[in-house]
Design an enzyme around this catalytic site. Structure first.
Site, PDB file in Angstrom:
ATOM      1  N   ARG A  95       0.475  -1.087   0.483  1.00  0.00           N
ATOM      2  CA  ARG A  95       0.151  -0.144   0.343  1.00  0.00           C
ATOM      3  C   ARG A  95       0.812   1.677  -0.446  1.00  0.00           C
ATOM      4  O   ARG A  95       0.275   2.584  -0.080  1.00  0.00           O
ATOM      5  CB  ARG A  95      -0.755   0.128   0.794  1.00  0.00           C
ATOM      6  N   ARG A 167     -18.129  -2.426   9.251  1.00  0.00           N
ATOM      7  CA  ARG A 167     -17.530  -2.684   9.884  1.00  0.00           C
ATOM      8  C   ARG A 167     -16.910  -0.707  10.263  1.00  0.00           C
ATOM      9  O   ARG A 167     -17.605  -0.330   9.523  1.00  0.00           O
ATOM     10  CB  ARG A 167     -16.223  -2.338   8.938  1.00  0.00           C
TER      11      ARG A 167
HETATM   12  P1  AP5 Z   1      -9.123  -3.329   4.200  1.00  0.00           P
HETATM   13  O1  AP5 Z   1      -9.191  -3.766   4.622  1.00  0.00           O
HETATM   14  O2  AP5 Z   1      -7.918  -3.739   2.736  1.00  0.00           O
HETATM   15  O3  AP5 Z   1     -10.030  -2.592   3.688  1.00  0.00           O
HETATM   16  P2  AP5 Z   1      -9.205  -1.182   2.478  1.00  0.00           P
HETATM   17  O4  AP5 Z   1      -8.565  -1.402   1.237  1.00  0.00           O
HETATM   18  O5  AP5 Z   1     -10.355   0.013   2.220  1.00  0.00           O
HETATM   19  O6  AP5 Z   1     -10.328  -2.167   1.058  1.00  0.00           O
HETATM   20  P3  AP5 Z   1     -11.575  -2.348   1.227  1.00  0.00           P
HETATM   21  O7  AP5 Z   1     -11.895  -3.786   2.353  1.00  0.00           O
HETATM   22  O8  AP5 Z   1     -12.944  -1.382   2.570  1.00  0.00           O
HETATM   23  O9  AP5 Z   1     -12.706  -2.729   0.208  1.00  0.00           O
HETATM   24  P4  AP5 Z   1     -12.478  -4.105  -0.766  1.00  0.00           P
HETATM   25  O10 AP5 Z   1     -11.433  -3.185  -2.009  1.00  0.00           O
HETATM   26  O11 AP5 Z   1     -11.831  -4.936  -0.196  1.00  0.00           O
HETATM   27  O12 AP5 Z   1     -14.005  -3.672  -1.148  1.00  0.00           O
HETATM   28  P5  AP5 Z   1     -14.596  -4.620  -0.647  1.00  0.00           P
HETATM   29  O13 AP5 Z   1     -14.669  -6.281  -1.613  1.00  0.00           O
HETATM   30  O14 AP5 Z   1     -15.406  -5.433   0.536  1.00  0.00           O
HETATM   31  O15 AP5 Z   1      -7.862  -2.242   4.981  1.00  0.00           O
HETATM   32  C1  AP5 Z   1      -8.335  -1.796   6.560  1.00  0.00           C
HETATM   33  C2  AP5 Z   1      -7.016  -1.340   7.228  1.00  0.00           C
HETATM   34  O16 AP5 Z   1      -5.960  -1.567   7.681  1.00  0.00           O
HETATM   35  C3  AP5 Z   1      -7.222  -0.565   6.260  1.00  0.00           C
HETATM   36  O17 AP5 Z   1      -7.714   1.534   6.096  1.00  0.00           O
HETATM   37  C4  AP5 Z   1      -5.244   0.380   7.208  1.00  0.00           C
HETATM   38  O18 AP5 Z   1      -5.799   0.590   8.593  1.00  0.00           O
HETATM   39  C5  AP5 Z   1      -5.317  -1.536   7.607  1.00  0.00           C
HETATM   40  N1  AP5 Z   1      -4.251  -2.060   6.854  1.00  0.00           N
HETATM   41  C6  AP5 Z   1      -4.228  -2.692   5.556  1.00  0.00           C
HETATM   42  N2  AP5 Z   1      -3.348  -3.600   4.436  1.00  0.00           N
HETATM   43  C7  AP5 Z   1      -2.772  -2.437   5.703  1.00  0.00           C
HETATM   44  C8  AP5 Z   1      -1.233  -2.502   4.929  1.00  0.00           C
HETATM   45  N3  AP5 Z   1      -0.495  -2.957   3.380  1.00  0.00           N
HETATM   46  N4  AP5 Z   1      -0.510  -0.875   4.627  1.00  0.00           N
HETATM   47  C9  AP5 Z   1      -0.484   0.029   5.956  1.00  0.00           C
HETATM   48  N5  AP5 Z   1      -2.366  -0.422   6.497  1.00  0.00           N
HETATM   49  C10 AP5 Z   1      -2.942  -1.520   6.502  1.00  0.00           C
HETATM   50  O19 AP5 Z   1     -16.262  -4.888  -1.510  1.00  0.00           O
HETATM   51  C11 AP5 Z   1     -17.052  -3.376  -0.699  1.00  0.00           C
HETATM   52  C12 AP5 Z   1     -18.747  -3.070  -0.805  1.00  0.00           C
HETATM   53  O20 AP5 Z   1     -18.786  -3.453  -2.406  1.00  0.00           O
HETATM   54  C13 AP5 Z   1     -18.486  -4.926  -0.766  1.00  0.00           C
HETATM   55  O21 AP5 Z   1     -20.354  -4.739   0.173  1.00  0.00           O
HETATM   56  C14 AP5 Z   1     -18.854  -5.873  -1.138  1.00  0.00           C
HETATM   57  O22 AP5 Z   1     -19.843  -6.959  -1.790  1.00  0.00           O
HETATM   58  C15 AP5 Z   1     -19.502  -4.381  -1.939  1.00  0.00           C
HETATM   59  N6  AP5 Z   1     -19.212  -5.098  -4.131  1.00  0.00           N
HETATM   60  C16 AP5 Z   1     -17.765  -5.934  -4.017  1.00  0.00           C
HETATM   61  N7  AP5 Z   1     -18.349  -5.648  -5.248  1.00  0.00           N
HETATM   62  C17 AP5 Z   1     -18.878  -5.516  -5.954  1.00  0.00           C
HETATM   63  C18 AP5 Z   1     -19.632  -4.839  -7.703  1.00  0.00           C
HETATM   64  N8  AP5 Z   1     -19.182  -5.497  -9.042  1.00  0.00           N
HETATM   65  N9  AP5 Z   1     -21.193  -4.113  -7.619  1.00  0.00           N
HETATM   66  C19 AP5 Z   1     -21.772  -3.464  -6.799  1.00  0.00           C
HETATM   67  N10 AP5 Z   1     -21.037  -3.672  -5.359  1.00  0.00           N
HETATM   68  C20 AP5 Z   1     -19.789  -4.741  -5.196  1.00  0.00           C
HETATM   69 MG    MG Z   2     -11.301  -5.836   1.358  1.00  0.00          MG
END
Ligand code: AP5
Ligand code: MG
Length: 220
Positions: A95, A167
């Site tokens: 990241r 979350r």
């Molecule tokens: P993390 O858990 O990785 O969160 P994020 O990057 O903010 O991503 P999300 O999990 O929120 O989204 P996603 O892309 O996975 O989407 P999802 O599939 O769930 O990180 C959380 C925290 O941890 C960070 O803020 C940081 O503090 C820390 N952290 C983690 N890694 C780190 C690193 N490397 N370095 C430093 N800190 C770190 O989908 C989202 C929603 O949309 C769901 O409801 C899903 O059902 C829906 N959805 C999915 N696809 C579609 C579609 N095609 N159409 C409609 N809806 C859809």
């Molecule tokens: Mg995720």
């Protein structure tokens, strides 16, 4: 990790809400490789009340990034495990540029360069909508969305019957901060991977199965 030509060492890149977790589960199953989500690792540690969880909580709650040294140590340990011999799919790592450089060094030292970096792109307005509507199973971690992927029974996981929760970082202000953190600290990785020709840009818009089809066609 051991050398081989048919192994897949992949990264899922994209802003919060792009669908990294949703697609990573499917891609990992398809290619029989472990799905390693740093966000899931931190949330599990927070739930278990471990030392790592205590360190990570303040960062997750505010939408800031956990310090590089903490994250890179965890990933370096995790990818040494035997289940990573056929490859892996990293979700939410790297990241930052320093994290990407550490990953490149580890993989280079093991003779296993990254096969592909799948960059999911989704319009910012859609990201906010997806994140505010996301619900997650407190037992098995399955993702739902009250707009686009609702559970059969409200508040209950279809797969395991666990309770669904929102979350803490899916609150409006934290979402805005996560998106800014992404723009400032993670988006530069797109150019980094493009320069070394490992980037595969995939539209994350449209139905989940359609996005999955695009990924499979692109990574082969
Ligand atoms: P993390 O858990 O990785 O969160 P994020 O990057 O903010 O991503 P999300 O999990 O929120 O989204 P996603 O892309 O996975 O989407 P999802 O599939 O769930 O990180 C959380 C925290 O941890 C960070 O803020 C940081 O503090 C820390 N952290 C983690 N890694 C780190 C690193 N490397 N370095 C430093 N800190 C770190 O989908 C989202 C929603 O949309 C769901 O409801 C899903 O059902 C829906 N959805 C999915 N696809 C579609 C579609 N095609 N159409 C409609 N809806 C859809
Ligand atoms: Mg995720």
């Amino acid at each position: 990790m051991t050398k081989s030509e048919r192994k897949r060492f992949m990264v899922m890149l994209g802003p919060p809400g792009a669908g990294k977790g949703t697609q990573a589960v499917k891609v990992a199953k398809r290619y029989l490789i472990p799905h390693i989500s740093t966000g899931d690792i931190f949330r599990a540690a927070i739930k278990e009340g471990t030392e790592l969880g205590r360190k990570a909580k303040q960062y997750l709650d505010s939408g800031e990034l956990v310090p590089d040294s903490v994250v890179t140590d965890i990933v370096a340990e995790r990818i040494k495990k035997n289940d990573c011999a056929p490859g892996f799919l990293l979700d939410g790592f790297p990241r930052t540029l320093p994290q990407a450089e550490v990953l490149d060094t580890i993989l280079r030292d093991n003779g296993c360069p990254l096969t592909a970096v799948i960059n999911l792109t989704v319009d910012r307005e859609a990201l906010v909508k997806r994140l505010t509507a996301r619900r997650t199973c407190s037992d098995c971690g399955e993702n739902y969305n009250i707009m686009s992927k609702p559970p059969k029974k409200e508040g209950v996981c279809d797969k395991c019957g666990g309770k669904l929760y929102q979350r803490d970082d899916d609150k409006r202000e934290t979402i805005e901060n996560r998106l800014s953190v992404y723009e400032n600290q993670t988006a530069p990785l797109v150019a980094y991977y493009q320069r070394s020709q490992r980037l595969v840009n995939i539209s994350g818009e449209g139905a989940i199965e359609d996005v999955f089809g695009r990924i499979c066609r692109a990574v082969g």
